[in-house]
Each structure stands twice: as structure tokens, then as C-alpha cells.
Design a protein around this motif. Sequence first.
Motif, PDB file in Angstrom:
ATOM      1  N   VAL A 150      18.935  16.259  -0.575  1.00 22.60           N
ATOM      2  CA  VAL A 150      19.428  15.645  -1.807  1.00 22.60           C
ATOM      3  C   VAL A 150      20.550  16.494  -2.393  1.00 22.60           C
ATOM      4  O   VAL A 150      20.505  17.728  -2.341  1.00 22.60           O
ATOM      5  CB  VAL A 150      18.281  15.507  -2.837  1.00 22.60           C
ATOM      6  N   MET A 151      21.540  15.818  -2.943  1.00 26.09           N
ATOM      7  CA  MET A 151      22.607  16.497  -3.671  1.00 26.09           C
ATOM      8  C   MET A 151      22.794  15.802  -5.009  1.00 26.09           C
ATOM      9  O   MET A 151      22.892  14.578  -5.073  1.00 26.09           O
ATOM     10  CB  MET A 151      23.925  16.453  -2.920  1.00 26.09           C
ATOM     11  N   ALA A 152      22.837  16.600  -6.062  1.00 25.45           N
ATOM     12  CA  ALA A 152      23.190  16.108  -7.391  1.00 25.45           C
ATOM     13  C   ALA A 152      24.460  16.832  -7.813  1.00 25.45           C
ATOM     14  O   ALA A 152      24.645  18.009  -7.494  1.00 25.45           O
ATOM     15  CB  ALA A 152      22.069  16.374  -8.390  1.00 25.45           C
ATOM     16  N   SER A 153      25.329  16.138  -8.515  1.00 25.24           N
ATOM     17  CA  SER A 153      26.546  16.773  -9.012  1.00 25.24           C
ATOM     18  C   SER A 153      26.843  16.300 -10.420  1.00 25.24           C
ATOM     19  O   SER A 153      26.449  15.207 -10.820  1.00 25.24           O
ATOM     20  CB  SER A 153      27.736  16.477  -8.094  1.00 25.24           C
ATOM     21  N   LEU A 196      33.762   7.844 -21.692  1.00 26.15           N
ATOM     22  CA  LEU A 196      34.194   8.341 -23.004  1.00 26.15           C
ATOM     23  C   LEU A 196      33.733   9.773 -23.249  1.00 26.15           C
ATOM     24  O   LEU A 196      34.388  10.522 -23.967  1.00 26.15           O
ATOM     25  CB  LEU A 196      33.713   7.413 -24.118  1.00 26.15           C
ATOM     26  N   GLY A 197      32.634  10.162 -22.636  1.00 24.87           N
ATOM     27  CA  GLY A 197      32.158  11.545 -22.721  1.00 24.87           C
ATOM     28  C   GLY A 197      32.765  12.442 -21.657  1.00 24.87           C
ATOM     29  O   GLY A 197      32.459  13.635 -21.599  1.00 24.87           O
ATOM     30  N   ARG A 198      33.597  11.851 -20.768  1.00 25.83           N
ATOM     31  CA  ARG A 198      34.294  12.567 -19.697  1.00 25.83           C
ATOM     32  C   ARG A 198      33.332  13.263 -18.731  1.00 25.83           C
ATOM     33  O   ARG A 198      33.661  14.292 -18.152  1.00 25.83           O
ATOM     34  CB  ARG A 198      35.303  13.556 -20.283  1.00 25.83           C
ATOM     35  N   THR A 199      32.127  12.686 -18.555  1.00 31.54           N
ATOM     36  CA  THR A 199      31.104  13.292 -17.703  1.00 31.54           C
ATOM     37  C   THR A 199      30.560  12.273 -16.705  1.00 31.54           C
ATOM     38  O   THR A 199      30.295  11.125 -17.061  1.00 31.54           O
ATOM     39  CB  THR A 199      29.934  13.826 -18.566  1.00 31.54           C
ATOM     40  N   PHE A 200      30.371  12.722 -15.475  1.00 28.39           N
ATOM     41  CA  PHE A 200      29.862  11.883 -14.401  1.00 28.39           C
ATOM     42  C   PHE A 200      28.784  12.644 -13.648  1.00 28.39           C
ATOM     43  O   PHE A 200      28.947  13.829 -13.358  1.00 28.39           O
ATOM     44  CB  PHE A 200      30.982  11.524 -13.418  1.00 28.39           C
ATOM     45  N   LEU A 201      27.701  11.964 -13.339  1.00 23.42           N
ATOM     46  CA  LEU A 201      26.650  12.529 -12.502  1.00 23.42           C
ATOM     47  C   LEU A 201      26.566  11.696 -11.233  1.00 23.42           C
ATOM     48  O   LEU A 201      26.631  10.462 -11.297  1.00 23.42           O
ATOM     49  CB  LEU A 201      25.298  12.490 -13.205  1.00 23.42           C
ATOM     50  N   THR A 202      26.431  12.360 -10.107  1.00 24.82           N
ATOM     51  CA  THR A 202      26.192  11.657  -8.855  1.00 24.82           C
ATOM     52  C   THR A 202      24.883  12.154  -8.278  1.00 24.82           C
ATOM     53  O   THR A 202      24.455  13.288  -8.540  1.00 24.82           O
ATOM     54  CB  THR A 202      27.317  11.878  -7.821  1.00 24.82           C
ATOM     55  N   GLU A 234      35.002  21.109 -15.320  1.00 27.08           N
ATOM     56  CA  GLU A 234      33.851  21.817 -14.770  1.00 27.08           C
ATOM     57  C   GLU A 234      33.148  20.925 -13.757  1.00 27.08           C
ATOM     58  O   GLU A 234      33.116  19.698 -13.903  1.00 27.08           O
ATOM     59  CB  GLU A 234      32.884  22.150 -15.913  1.00 27.08           C
ATOM     60  N   SER A 235      32.601  21.558 -12.721  1.00 24.17           N
ATOM     61  CA  SER A 235      31.795  20.849 -11.728  1.00 24.17           C
ATOM     62  C   SER A 235      30.555  21.679 -11.445  1.00 24.17           C
ATOM     63  O   SER A 235      30.609  22.905 -11.468  1.00 24.17           O
ATOM     64  CB  SER A 235      32.572  20.667 -10.422  1.00 24.17           C
ATOM     65  N   ALA A 236      29.444  21.012 -11.179  1.00 19.58           N
ATOM     66  CA  ALA A 236      28.198  21.697 -10.834  1.00 19.58           C
ATOM     67  C   ALA A 236      27.497  20.902  -9.738  1.00 19.58           C
ATOM     68  O   ALA A 236      27.580  19.667  -9.706  1.00 19.58           O
ATOM     69  CB  ALA A 236      27.292  21.811 -12.058  1.00 19.58           C
ATOM     70  N   PHE A 237      26.804  21.614  -8.860  1.00 17.63           N
ATOM     71  CA  PHE A 237      26.128  20.989  -7.736  1.00 17.63           C
ATOM     72  C   PHE A 237      24.740  21.596  -7.569  1.00 17.63           C
ATOM     73  O   PHE A 237      24.551  22.785  -7.805  1.00 17.63           O
ATOM     74  CB  PHE A 237      26.917  21.209  -6.440  1.00 17.63           C
ATOM     75  N   ALA A 238      23.803  20.769  -7.136  1.00 17.87           N
ATOM     76  CA  ALA A 238      22.459  21.238  -6.796  1.00 17.87           C
ATOM     77  C   ALA A 238      22.043  20.545  -5.505  1.00 17.87           C
ATOM     78  O   ALA A 238      22.318  19.357  -5.314  1.00 17.87           O
ATOM     79  CB  ALA A 238      21.467  20.914  -7.911  1.00 17.87           C
ATOM     80  N   TYR A 239      21.408  21.306  -4.626  1.00 20.90           N
ATOM     81  CA  TYR A 239      20.956  20.793  -3.334  1.00 20.90           C
ATOM     82  C   TYR A 239      19.490  21.144  -3.166  1.00 20.90           C
ATOM     83  O   TYR A 239      19.076  22.255  -3.509  1.00 20.90           O
ATOM     84  CB  TYR A 239      21.749  21.448  -2.194  1.00 20.90           C
ATOM     85  N   TRP A 240      18.704  20.219  -2.613  1.00 20.94           N
ATOM     86  CA  TRP A 240      17.309  20.485  -2.323  1.00 20.94           C
ATOM     87  C   TRP A 240      16.793  19.473  -1.307  1.00 20.94           C
ATOM     88  O   TRP A 240      17.471  18.496  -1.005  1.00 20.94           O
ATOM     89  CB  TRP A 240      16.474  20.500  -3.593  1.00 20.94           C
ATOM     90  N   THR A 241      15.625  19.742  -0.788  1.00 22.86           N
ATOM     91  CA  THR A 241      14.979  18.785   0.103  1.00 22.86           C
ATOM     92  C   THR A 241      13.805  18.157  -0.639  1.00 22.86           C
ATOM     93  O   THR A 241      13.227  18.768  -1.547  1.00 22.86           O
ATOM     94  CB  THR A 241      14.483  19.440   1.406  1.00 22.86           C
ATOM     95  N   ALA A 242      13.470  16.943  -0.217  1.00 26.62           N
ATOM     96  CA  ALA A 242      12.368  16.205  -0.840  1.00 26.62           C
ATOM     97  C   ALA A 242      11.762  15.274   0.201  1.00 26.62           C
ATOM     98  O   ALA A 242      12.462  14.828   1.112  1.00 26.62           O
ATOM     99  CB  ALA A 242      12.869  15.397  -2.037  1.00 26.62           C
TER     100      ALA A 242
END
Length: 136
Positions: free
Chosen positions: A20-23, A63-69, A101-109
Motif C-alpha cells: 500500500v502507498m498513501a501520499s 480549494l485547500g490545495r491538498t490531495f491524498l492518494t 510539500e509531499s509526504a508518502f507512507a508505504y506498508w503491507t496489509a
Amino acid sequence: MPDMPWFTPTPPAPGAEVHVMASRFETETLLGAVRFFLKAPGIIGQIRKAPGAHGVALRARVLGRTFLTLSAWEDPQALHRFARSEPHRSSSRAAAAFMRESAFAYWTAPASELPITWAEAERRLSEEAARPERTA
């Protein structure tokens, strides 16, 4: 702005473990956010056809200039092949010019946990941001 809900291109095998990847992306300006948002459908469409993709979702707050994937993959190599292919490759390079700014998280599930919730993705992104090597 409406979210693009979880979509499963290829269901994982029963009992499989997924990667899994979240950004989280924040743009400098509203114009940058609009540009990012206009590219999103093409990238989501690319994931929907990508070999090894088990899920994808987007939370857009233009409008908040933020995106999550949020995405789930058969293995890390499937994610890396996607990231290096077009249109993602050139779009991500172009977006770097207007990102704050960018942030990423990776994990297995376990595959049985799909779809991953936004709450879980945000928790993982917050934990990643709080890691000592990120704050130094």
C-alpha cells in the motif's frame, strides 16, 4: 470537490498480502492545485490499467490545495513500474514546480483489509511525518 472512490482494477488473490502507498500533496498556489487536479483523472486512469494494481482512490481538496492518494499493489515492483511510466512520470516531474510539500507512507496489509480507509492512510502519513529522521 468530490473524492474519486476506491476502485479495484484487479482483485488480489485470496489470502495475498498487498503493498500500500498513501501520499499527501500540498501545492503552493490555488493555480497549482487546479493544475494538479486536472492531471488526476489521467493518472487514475493509468492506475486502473496498470499491471499489479489492486486499488486506487483520490481525495481532492482543491480549494485547500491538498490531495491524498491511496493505492494498493501486488508488489513494490508494480508500483515502481507505474511510477516510471507515462503519463505519471512526466506529470509528477511537472508538478514538482508547484508543490509546497509531499509526504508518502508505504506498508503491507492483508488483501482482506482492502479497501484501506482514509483514516488509516492519514494515520500512516502522520506517523511517517513524525519519524525522527524526517524532522532532523
